[in-house]
Design a protein around this motif. Structure first.
Motif, PDB file in Angstrom:
ATOM      1  N   HIS A 180      -2.683  -2.675  -2.441  1.00 47.32           N
ATOM      2  CA  HIS A 180      -2.992  -4.071  -2.133  1.00 47.32           C
ATOM      3  C   HIS A 180      -3.331  -4.112  -0.644  1.00 47.32           C
ATOM      4  N   SER A 181      -4.576  -3.818  -0.337  1.00 46.98           N
ATOM      5  CA  SER A 181      -4.985  -3.704   1.061  1.00 46.98           C
ATOM      6  C   SER A 181      -6.422  -4.191   1.226  1.00 46.98           C
ATOM      7  N   ALA A 182      -6.763  -4.504   2.473  1.00 46.57           N
ATOM      8  CA  ALA A 182      -8.113  -4.977   2.771  1.00 46.57           C
ATOM      9  C   ALA A 182      -9.152  -3.904   2.460  1.00 46.57           C
ATOM     10  N   ARG A 211      -9.358  -1.624   9.570  1.00 49.95           N
ATOM     11  CA  ARG A 211      -8.444  -2.532   8.851  1.00 49.95           C
ATOM     12  C   ARG A 211      -7.629  -1.806   7.776  1.00 49.95           C
ATOM     13  N   THR A 230       6.687 -13.212   1.843  1.00 46.17           N
ATOM     14  CA  THR A 230       5.622 -14.217   1.871  1.00 46.17           C
ATOM     15  C   THR A 230       5.939 -15.356   0.902  1.00 46.17           C
ATOM     16  N   THR A 268      -2.685  -6.860   1.648  1.00 44.81           N
ATOM     17  CA  THR A 268      -2.987  -8.174   1.075  1.00 44.81           C
ATOM     18  C   THR A 268      -1.838  -8.714   0.234  1.00 44.81           C
ATOM     19  N   ARG A 269      -0.846  -7.881  -0.026  1.00 45.33           N
ATOM     20  CA  ARG A 269       0.384  -8.342  -0.690  1.00 45.33           C
ATOM     21  C   ARG A 269       1.569  -7.651  -0.021  1.00 45.33           C
ATOM     22  N   ASP A 322       0.790  -1.233   0.000  1.00 45.63           N
ATOM     23  CA  ASP A 322       0.000   0.000   0.000  1.00 45.63           C
ATOM     24  C   ASP A 322       0.822   1.283   0.000  1.00 45.63           C
ATOM     25  N   GLU A 368      -9.874  -3.445  -1.295  1.00 47.56           N
ATOM     26  CA  GLU A 368     -10.759  -4.476  -1.820  1.00 47.56           C
ATOM     27  C   GLU A 368     -12.226  -4.137  -1.508  1.00 47.56           C
TER      28      GLU A 368
END
Length: 302
Positions: free
Chosen positions: A137-139, A159, A169, A164-165, A119, A142
């Motif tokens: 790329h976050s909750a 949140r 990982t 999310t990325r 993010d 989305e």
């Protein structure tokens, strides 16, 4: 060939005791990595990611594919470093930035590869208009994409800090990579969410417009973000496209192609000659040509 100017700044903020952000600002490559809060050794993860891109900056020529591969290698190194020491297990970082890449097959001159995991963000300012190039790329992003949350409400959602990325990982995250055609006068901003979490896009656009010098703009953005809250580390890189000159190889190919097309369009020398007419000798005022006698064979005694 591009002429670029840039400036960068970072600050730990007013709440945290450790700056987990890392940045890289060298000719042709501009990166911000945000070691994620709440993860072990976030500053180590962000430093490892930036170090991998520092190696990429040493290449003579960089392609968009090289950028994606560097993201993959950075993820591997972070995972390996986490496995070596228990206190670093689970460390991670976001990563975003801009790389100057060589011209593609259909492109004219160098381009800018904008890349992102997480993010942190990249913005572009064209003719005074600010727009976000990367997608978080976050909750909460989305939820925004699904129409269940407004962008304004996402700024204060519980949140909002869940990504999310991220690097660190397994399996490795997919990096978003876009190619942008540079235009003289454009300005780019690479930043961690410590900036965007404190300042609205309208505030960012105003500060970028008020400070023509990229270093002054970077300093002022960080100063304002810390002044209004400073709840997180704040890191920015401001990049200006000063001049865009045609790549010499691309220009030579263009010239050769144009010359070839021009040659093909020109009529040939033969097509420019008048049609040939065969006149009888009488019309030319010449005596008729008598046929040549056939040679008489003779015997030669040797």
């Amino acid at each position: 060939m591009l002429t670029l100017r840039w400036g960068s700044a970072t600050d730990v903020g007013r709440v945290r005791t450790l700056n987990e952000d890392s940045l890289l600002a060298v000719p042709g490559l501009f990166v911000v990595a945000d070691g994620m809060g709440g993860h072990a050794a976030g500053e180590v993860a962000s430093q490892l990611a930036v170090a991998e891109f520092a190696r990429l900056a040493e290449q003579a020529a960089v392609r968009a594919e090289d950028v994606a591969e560097t993201v993959r290698r950075a993820n591997e190194h972070i995972l390996a470093a986490g496995a070596e020491r228990g206190d670093r297990h689970g460390m991670g970082t976001t990563l975003t930035g801009i790389s100057v890449v060589g011209a593609g097959q259909d492109a004219q001159g160098e381009q800018l590869a904008v890349f992102n995991v997480g993010d942190s963000r990249v913005y572009q300012v064209t003719e005074g208009q600010l727009r976000q190039l990367t997608v978080d790329h976050s909750a909460v992003q989305e939820l925004v994409d699904a129409g269940r949350l407004t962008a304004q409400a996402a700024r204060t959602h519980p949140r909002r800090n869940v990504v999310t990325r991220s690097l660190g990982t397994d399996p490795a995250p997919d990096a978003d990579v876009w190619l942008v055609q540079p235009v003289a006068g454009d300005r780019f901003l690479v930043c961690s969410d410590g900036l965007t979490g404190e300042l609205q896009d309208s505030d960012i656009a105003e500060l970028l417009g008020q400070n023509p010098d990229p270093q002054a703009a970077a300093d002022e953005l960080v100063r304002q973000a810390v002044a209004v809250g400073g709840h997180d580390n704040v890191t920015v890189v401001v990049l200006d496209v000063v001049e865009v000159l045609p790549d010499q190889a691309a220009q030579a190919a263009q010239t050769a192609q144009a010359a070839q097309a021009e040659t093909a369009a020109l009529p040939s020398a033969e097509s420019q000659l008048p049609p040939t007419v065969t006149l009888p000798s009488a019309e030319l005022g010449l005596p008729p040509t008598a046929p040549m006698p056939s040679p008489v064979p003779r015997e030669v005694n040797g």
